[in-house]
Design an enzyme around this catalytic site. Structure first.
Site, PDB file in Angstrom:
ATOM      1  N   LYS A  79       0.867  -1.183   0.000  1.00  0.00           N
ATOM      2  CA  LYS A  79       0.000   0.000   0.000  1.00  0.00           C
ATOM      3  C   LYS A  79       0.894   1.219   0.000  1.00  0.00           C
ATOM      4  CE  LYS A  79      -4.423   1.089   0.299  1.00  0.00           C
ATOM      5  NZ  LYS A  79      -5.573   0.410  -0.292  1.00  0.00           N
ATOM      6  N   THR A 148     -15.669  -4.317  -7.208  1.00  0.00           N
ATOM      7  CA  THR A 148     -15.838  -4.470  -5.760  1.00  0.00           C
ATOM      8  C   THR A 148     -17.315  -4.664  -5.434  1.00  0.00           C
ATOM      9  OG1 THR A 148     -13.926  -3.039  -5.407  1.00  0.00           O
ATOM     10  CG2 THR A 148     -15.373  -3.395  -3.519  1.00  0.00           C
ATOM     11  N   GLY A 180     -21.260   5.649  -2.207  1.00  0.00           N
ATOM     12  CA  GLY A 180     -20.255   6.203  -3.105  1.00  0.00           C
ATOM     13  C   GLY A 180     -20.094   5.260  -4.283  1.00  0.00           C
ATOM     14  N   VAL A 182     -18.810   2.317  -4.667  1.00  0.00           N
ATOM     15  CA  VAL A 182     -19.193   0.911  -4.477  1.00  0.00           C
ATOM     16  C   VAL A 182     -20.654   0.789  -4.055  1.00  0.00           C
ATOM     17  CG1 VAL A 182     -18.742  -1.199  -3.156  1.00  0.00           C
ATOM     18  CG2 VAL A 182     -16.844   0.288  -3.809  1.00  0.00           C
ATOM     19  N   GLY A 183     -21.049   1.549  -3.030  1.00  0.00           N
ATOM     20  CA  GLY A 183     -22.383   1.393  -2.457  1.00  0.00           C
ATOM     21  C   GLY A 183     -23.499   1.676  -3.446  1.00  0.00           C
ATOM     22  N   ASP A 201     -26.259   7.650   4.127  1.00  0.00           N
ATOM     23  CA  ASP A 201     -24.996   8.317   3.779  1.00  0.00           C
ATOM     24  C   ASP A 201     -24.943   9.633   4.529  1.00  0.00           C
ATOM     25  OD1 ASP A 201     -22.872   9.775   2.229  1.00  0.00           O
ATOM     26  OD2 ASP A 201     -22.992   7.999   0.970  1.00  0.00           O
TER      27      ASP A 201
HETATM   28  P1  NAI Z   1     -16.475   6.581  -1.804  1.00  0.00           P
HETATM   29  O1  NAI Z   1     -15.643   7.619  -1.164  1.00  0.00           O
HETATM   30  O2  NAI Z   1     -16.818   6.689  -3.257  1.00  0.00           O
HETATM   31  O3  NAI Z   1     -17.870   6.476  -1.011  1.00  0.00           O
HETATM   32  C1  NAI Z   1     -17.983   6.448   0.369  1.00  0.00           C
HETATM   33  C2  NAI Z   1     -19.361   6.996   0.734  1.00  0.00           C
HETATM   34  O4  NAI Z   1     -19.565   6.821   2.124  1.00  0.00           O
HETATM   35  C3  NAI Z   1     -19.541   8.482   0.426  1.00  0.00           C
HETATM   36  O5  NAI Z   1     -20.766   8.680  -0.229  1.00  0.00           O
HETATM   37  C4  NAI Z   1     -19.535   9.121   1.827  1.00  0.00           C
HETATM   38  O6  NAI Z   1     -20.343  10.287   1.889  1.00  0.00           O
HETATM   39  C5  NAI Z   1     -20.116   8.011   2.671  1.00  0.00           C
HETATM   40  N1  NAI Z   1     -19.816   8.058   4.089  1.00  0.00           N
HETATM   41  C6  NAI Z   1     -18.656   8.436   4.694  1.00  0.00           C
HETATM   42  N2  NAI Z   1     -18.753   8.288   6.020  1.00  0.00           N
HETATM   43  C7  NAI Z   1     -19.993   7.791   6.269  1.00  0.00           C
HETATM   44  C8  NAI Z   1     -20.692   7.399   7.452  1.00  0.00           C
HETATM   45  N3  NAI Z   1     -20.116   7.491   8.646  1.00  0.00           N
HETATM   46  N4  NAI Z   1     -21.954   6.935   7.318  1.00  0.00           N
HETATM   47  C9  NAI Z   1     -22.540   6.852   6.116  1.00  0.00           C
HETATM   48  N5  NAI Z   1     -21.934   7.197   4.961  1.00  0.00           N
HETATM   49  C10 NAI Z   1     -20.676   7.669   5.043  1.00  0.00           C
HETATM   50  O7  NAI Z   1     -15.763   5.183  -1.492  1.00  0.00           O
HETATM   51  P2  NAI Z   1     -15.941   3.797  -2.270  1.00  0.00           P
HETATM   52  O8  NAI Z   1     -14.922   3.674  -3.336  1.00  0.00           O
HETATM   53  O9  NAI Z   1     -17.381   3.591  -2.588  1.00  0.00           O
HETATM   54  O10 NAI Z   1     -15.513   2.767  -1.127  1.00  0.00           O
HETATM   55  C11 NAI Z   1     -16.364   2.498  -0.025  1.00  0.00           C
HETATM   56  C12 NAI Z   1     -15.617   1.680   0.999  1.00  0.00           C
HETATM   57  O11 NAI Z   1     -15.175   0.463   0.414  1.00  0.00           O
HETATM   58  C13 NAI Z   1     -14.363   2.364   1.554  1.00  0.00           C
HETATM   59  O12 NAI Z   1     -14.209   1.986   2.905  1.00  0.00           O
HETATM   60  C14 NAI Z   1     -13.251   1.771   0.718  1.00  0.00           C
HETATM   61  O13 NAI Z   1     -12.009   1.778   1.410  1.00  0.00           O
HETATM   62  C15 NAI Z   1     -13.757   0.352   0.536  1.00  0.00           C
HETATM   63  N6  NAI Z   1     -13.226  -0.323  -0.634  1.00  0.00           N
HETATM   64  C16 NAI Z   1     -13.379   0.225  -1.869  1.00  0.00           C
HETATM   65  C17 NAI Z   1     -12.876  -0.409  -2.976  1.00  0.00           C
HETATM   66  C18 NAI Z   1     -13.058   0.143  -4.356  1.00  0.00           C
HETATM   67  O14 NAI Z   1     -12.729  -0.563  -5.311  1.00  0.00           O
HETATM   68  N7  NAI Z   1     -13.586   1.348  -4.525  1.00  0.00           N
HETATM   69  C19 NAI Z   1     -12.153  -1.694  -2.857  1.00  0.00           C
HETATM   70  C20 NAI Z   1     -12.121  -2.230  -1.500  1.00  0.00           C
HETATM   71  C21 NAI Z   1     -12.625  -1.535  -0.454  1.00  0.00           C
END
Ligand code: NAI
Length: 351
Positions: A79, A148, A180, A182-183, A201
């Protein structure tokens, strides 16, 4: 602080460079190459102190070793962190990414990077102008979020099957925390499978834009549902939060979901099936390695991602048979794979 961190870390190599032009610290942590060159994303972030960035890179690189071993993709774990005084834009960002690319290139492929927090496919295009060991650029594997999300979907199906006897998601309630990259994809795929989807969110507008039923971010943990899918931040499962949960399964993409390892047992004791995070969220690395190194087409990628469900089914069986938690079963799987792949100093496998 650096001395203590380096002394106490169990990884192979940490490469540290101070970038005078930007005031950024570059940390590349190669945790393990026992199963192949170390892979893992680059995170750009403002930290209270540079040492916090190094600690983050060390912790995350360990999780990458586990993720790569569990996904069985012939890669070790690494990393990188760019600990910046502020997030750079324009020319300053370009320059920093170029100099970072030169650092990664100097490692000769021992560490291979991709995106993470604040590093987009377009940023990776810039890094790739100076370095060949870059995954997830715009032209090639693209954004790993979609793989993911798809992998988590397969993981949810396998987990639901274990708990309810059928992988059919029709009528199952799933709460997606964090919509975000993934979700958002995951919520849509779950709905296509017939699940009733709730989203939460901290960015309320983002949650509303999904069109699914919105739960206030502060109520997410205590909302009754079949599956809780943490796709926002790490550390959501703790001694405080676990008693609040009203779900039967926890399966989501967030890294390092357990605040401490005992939380796996706390979930187990509450009768909640926990899909180990580094197993269920490996779809991004499977996507990038499959599309960029193995020449997979979309059908092969889908088969690769479905393998996450198969791995979880195996872990749940092993856990039941040995009366241990799925997290413990996953750790044993990783240990077995690392032990079988360990090499001596001449590069030969030692077992
Ligand atoms: P992202 O930054 O696109 O989305 C994260 C979302 O979570 C944002 O909409 C944000 O507003 C929201 N958020 C932040 N804190 C919050 C809380 N306390 N309660 C509710 N919502 C909250 O990130 P992404 O790429 O969708 O990744 C999501 C998670 O999955 C992260 O933890 C990331 O490390 C993990 N992950 C992502 C991968 C990828 O390929 N993008 C791969 C493996 C893990």
């Amino acid at each position: 602080m650096f001395e203590e961190l380096l002394r106490d870390w169990d990884g192979e190599q940490a490469v540290i460079r101070y970038d005078r032009e930007s005031g950024a610290w570059m940390f590349v942590c190669i945790h393990s190459t026992a199963l192949g060159p170390a892979g893992g994303g680059t995170r750009m972030r403002v930290y209270p102190r540079p040492g916090d960035g190094l600690a983050d890179a060390m912790r995350l690189s360990h999780a990458m070793t586990q993720k790569m071993a569990a996904a069985d993709v012939g890669r070790g774990g690494g990393k990188a962190v760019l600990a910046v005084p502020e997030l750079p834009q324009g020319e300053a960002r370009h320059g920093l990414l170029h100099r970072y690319g030169e650092l990664v290139a100097s490692l000769g492929g021992t560490y291979r990077t991709a995106g993470d927090m604040n590093i987009s496919p377009a940023d990776l295009d810039v890094v790739a102008e100076r370095c060949e060991w870059v995954y997830g650029t715009t032209g090639r594997g693209g954004d790993s979020g979609r793989g993911t999300a798809r992998g988590v979907l397969h993981g949810i199906r396998a987990s639901v099957e274990h708990v309810f006897g059928s992988a059919d998601l029709a009528g199952r309630t799933v709460l997606v925390q964090g919509v975000g990259a993934v979700g958002d994809d995951l919520a849509r795929a779950l709905a296509e499978d017939g699940a009733h989807v709730f989203v939460a969110d901290v960015d309320e507008r983002r949650a509303a834009a999904t069109g699914f039923e919105v739960v206030a971010a502060g109520d997410a943990l205590a909302t009754e549902c079949d599956v809780f899918a943490p796709c926002a931040v790490g550390g959501v499962l703790s001694a405080d939060s676990i008693p609040q949960l009203r779900c039967r399964v926890v399966a989501g993409s967030a890294n390092n979901q357990l605040a401490e390892s005992d939380d796996a047992l706390r979930l187990h004791e509450r009768g909640i099936l926990y899909a180990p995070d580094y197993v269920v969220n490996a779809g991004g690395v499977i996507q990038l390695i499959g599309l960029e190194d193995l020449g997979w087409d979309e059908a092969a990628l889908e088969r690769g991602l479905a393998g996450i469900g198969d791995t979880l089914r195996g872990l749940y069986r092993d856990a039941d048979a040995a009366a241990i938690t799925p997290a413990e079963a996953a750790e044993r799987l990783v240990e077995r794979r690392l032990a079988s792949g360990r090499r001596d100093s001449s590069g030969r496998r030692t077992t």
